[in-house]
Design an enzyme around this catalytic site. Structure first.
Site, PDB file in Angstrom:
ATOM      1  NE  ARG A  89       3.825  -1.490   8.787  1.00  0.00           N
ATOM      2  CZ  ARG A  89       4.461  -0.841   7.582  1.00  0.00           C
ATOM      3  NH1 ARG A  89       5.302  -0.040   7.568  1.00  0.00           N
ATOM      4  NH2 ARG A  89       4.195  -1.385   6.400  1.00  0.00           N
ATOM      5  NE  ARG A 140       8.751   0.337  -2.487  1.00  0.00           N
ATOM      6  CZ  ARG A 140       7.894  -0.171  -1.516  1.00  0.00           C
ATOM      7  NH1 ARG A 140       7.265  -1.352  -1.639  1.00  0.00           N
ATOM      8  NH2 ARG A 140       7.664   0.356  -0.236  1.00  0.00           N
TER       9      ARG A 140
END
Ligand code: ADP
Length: 602
Positions: A229, A79
């Site tokens: 976030r 990934r």
């Protein structure tokens, strides 16, 4: 979708090691694609953190490698979070790919360096097998420009690479495919909003199989409320904090990436389970955190429904999306106006697992379906890895494909044709086209848009069951309309247009599209090229005045078709193949230009 194609191709006896090397964790899955068996699942967390078992990634990876031992591995899929503008699909990793991934580290400093480290260490350990990079950004790379660019000085944006990339692409693409299967359809038949709600969270508008909008932007900070976030925040707020002099850039980075979101709002945790408990006990900040999280997600569903001109399904995935029925309920509240009605019991009872990957949670009466889907990025990475490994050089045909440049044209129904050209009127043949049975008609229509008109647009025969008018981008601006790029026949939610004939005028509420470039071919050609209907390929145009390659080209296979690629006048002009854009309909095949295929994602 890949997992289906792979199975049908019988290529899946492969064992793929999937490595997801994050900033503080390494996750490894050895997947046997034939049986969907996870042979070894290694998970190392808290690397380099106090209390963590491993001081650094090298130690963690050594541990994982030892655990896997000498089991058979046929390929390794890595990934990679950021693939920049270049990687629209997974690739076999070589030195130039490594260099590109390194170049993208500037834009993803928290991710790409660790991804690279994982690759380097794994390549050393398993040096004789292919390693493939699968990018989080790839699914979004071809988002339309309108969704890709920020409204700042475009020269400056180019210089500093300020643009939206989007992330979680592997997950969005995977869950859209699983949801479509659950609805007995395919992703390229549907408009789906996917919500990946985990610690990181993002929404994606998957319009007929393509990402046309996503909430994460240049970095994974934009968009939805996340664990830590902030998601969307006015850039002016950042400027204001900077101006205050109380924060360094690094402190602001920490504030926005690590101390905001659910954690910042609740003041206690980034784990929704804890926040839900606290809210129940009356904690005001926890309640606000939940409300703001749900509101933001709902806002994006509405926005993406508008962007796609409608929505067929909403899909929840990720830790929160898969597990929190109450959060799903909150997000889907008041969406009845869109045609989305939740079935409370189905929602509460929904459990997804590796065995049962999806559950429908909308009411049977709901026009828009809602689903919970278990994401499985590792499986998707393994499938893509195998596909890349097996596909190398598979398409080798160099057979020349004639290219036809289709100028704007109209396909009409009998009813519309008669309204435009008089009762009982039927199309008269002007010229036969290459595709058997198709012809250009003597009849022409005028297109009337809000800004301007385009006269003398050729009607193509034979008549069809739906009205569809195909124009090029340049025409859009002349007419003053916003026509989506679509495959022929997919006109739901496309642009309206008024047609003027010799005997009357017809207003179409939808039907105006920019046709997606495509290649017609007979099954024999498809076999020769090694492609299937609905595959997406890249086409290299050579031998013309200017070599150019067109990605994202749709293959259409039918017994009726003759081999021919259709591009529009803008594309023809870009390749310097075209006659003038105002020319006649379907021009003759371009002499000397050859199209060579390379299979890409699709
Ligand atoms: P990541 O983005 O790190 O892969 P996940 O997709 O695993 O994160 O999601 C993790 C989040 O999912 C946790 O922070 C937690 O808030 C949430 N979550 C998991 N299970 C539940 C649950 N049963 N109810 C509510 N939230 C849950």
């Amino acid at each position: 979708m890949y997992y289906k194609i792979l199975f049908s191709n019988g290529l899946c006896s492969m064992r793929v090691l999937v490595i997801n090397c994050g900033s503080s964790s390494v996750k490894c899955h050895l997947i046997n694609l034939a049986s969907d068996e996870r042979i070894t699942v290694g998970k190392v967390q808290s690397i380099g953190e106090s209390g963590g078992k491993f001081k650094n990634h090298q130690q963690a990876l050594d541990h994982v490698v030892a655990e896997i031992g000498d089991q058979q591995i046929d390929a390794v899929g890595h990934r990679v979070v950021h693939g920049g503008e270049k990687f629209v699909e997974p690739v076999i990793i070589d030195s130039s790919v490594l260099a590109e991934i390194e170049a993208c580290s500037i834009d993803a400093p928290l991710h790409n360096p660790y991804n690279l480290l994982g690759i380097t260490i794994a390549q050393k350990q398993w040096s004789n097998i292919p390693h493939v990079a699968v990018f989080d950004t790839a699914f979004h790379v071809r988002m339309p420009r309108r969704a890709r660019e920020y409204a700042i000085d475009s020269e400056l944006a180019k210089k500093y690479r300020i643009r939206r990339f989007g992330f979680h692409g592997t997950s969005h693409e995977y869950v859209a495919g699983v949801a479509a299967s659950a609805l007995h359809s395919t992703a390229n038949q549907l408009r789906i909003v996917t919500l990946h709600l985990g610690n990181g969270a993002s929404a994606c508008a998957v319009e007929y199989g393509k990402s046309t909008e996503t909430s994460m932007g240049m970095t994974p900070l934009e968009g939805l409320v996340m664990g830590t976030r902030a998601g969307d925040i006015d850039a002016g707020a950042i400027l204001s904090l900077l101006r205050s002099g109380d924060f360094t850039v690094a402190e602001l980075d920490t504030l926005l990436n690590r101390k905001s979101g659910l954690l910042g709002l609740s003041g206690s945790s980034n784990d929704l389970r804890k926040i839900e408990d606290q809210a129940e006990q009356g904690d005001d900040r926890a309640r606000a955190a939940i409300n703001i999280f749900a509101h933001r997600a709902r806002k994006y569903i509405g926005a993406y429904a508008a962007v796609m001109g409608g929505v067929d399904a909403v899909v929840f995935t990720g830790g929160i999306g898969e597990n929190s029925a109450t959060m799903r309920r909150r997000i889907l509240q008041r969406l009845e106006f869109l045609g989305l009605v939740v079935d409370e019991d189905r929602n509460t009872d929904a459990v997804v697992s590796n065995e049962n990957k999806s559950v429908i949670i909308s009411d049977a009466s709901s026009r828009v379906r809602a689903l919970v889907v278990k994401t499985d990025e590792e499986y998707m990475i393994a499938s893509l890895t195998m596909r890349v490994v097996n596909e190398v050089d598979k398409i080798s045909a160099t057979k020349s494909i004639p290219i036809a440049i289709s100028a704007r044209h109209a396909h009409l129904t009998q009813e519309t044709f008669e309204k435009l050209f008089g009762k009982g009127a039927t199309p008269t043949v002007h010229r036969e086209l290459l595709q058997p049975g198709q012809f250009a008609c003597k009849e022409k229509v005028n297109l009337i848009g809000p800004r301007n008109r385009l006269d003398g647009v050729r009607v193509l025969g034979p008549l069809r069951s739906i009205d569809q008018v195909e124009i090029a981008r340049t025409d859009e601006f002349k007419l003053g309309v916003d026509a989506p790029i679509r495959d022929s026949g997919k006109i739901t939610g496309s642009a309206p247009i008024t047609l003027e004939g010799t005997e009357g005028t017809v207003h179409l509420n939808e039907g105006l599209i920019c046709a997606r470039r495509h290649i017609h071919m007979h099954p024999d050609d498809a076999k020769e090229f090694g492609v299937e209907d609905k595959d997406i390929v890249e086409v290299a145009i050579t031998g013309g005045p200017r070599d150019l390659s067109f990605g994202d080209t749709l293959i259409r296979v039918s017994e009726k078709y003759k081999l021919e690629m259709h591009i529009d006048t803008d594309e023809g002009n870009a390749a310097e193949l075209g006659r003038d854009a105002s020319g006649e309909i379907i021009c003759d095949a371009v002499v000397g230009a050859a199209a060579k295929l390379r299979r890409t994602r699709g």
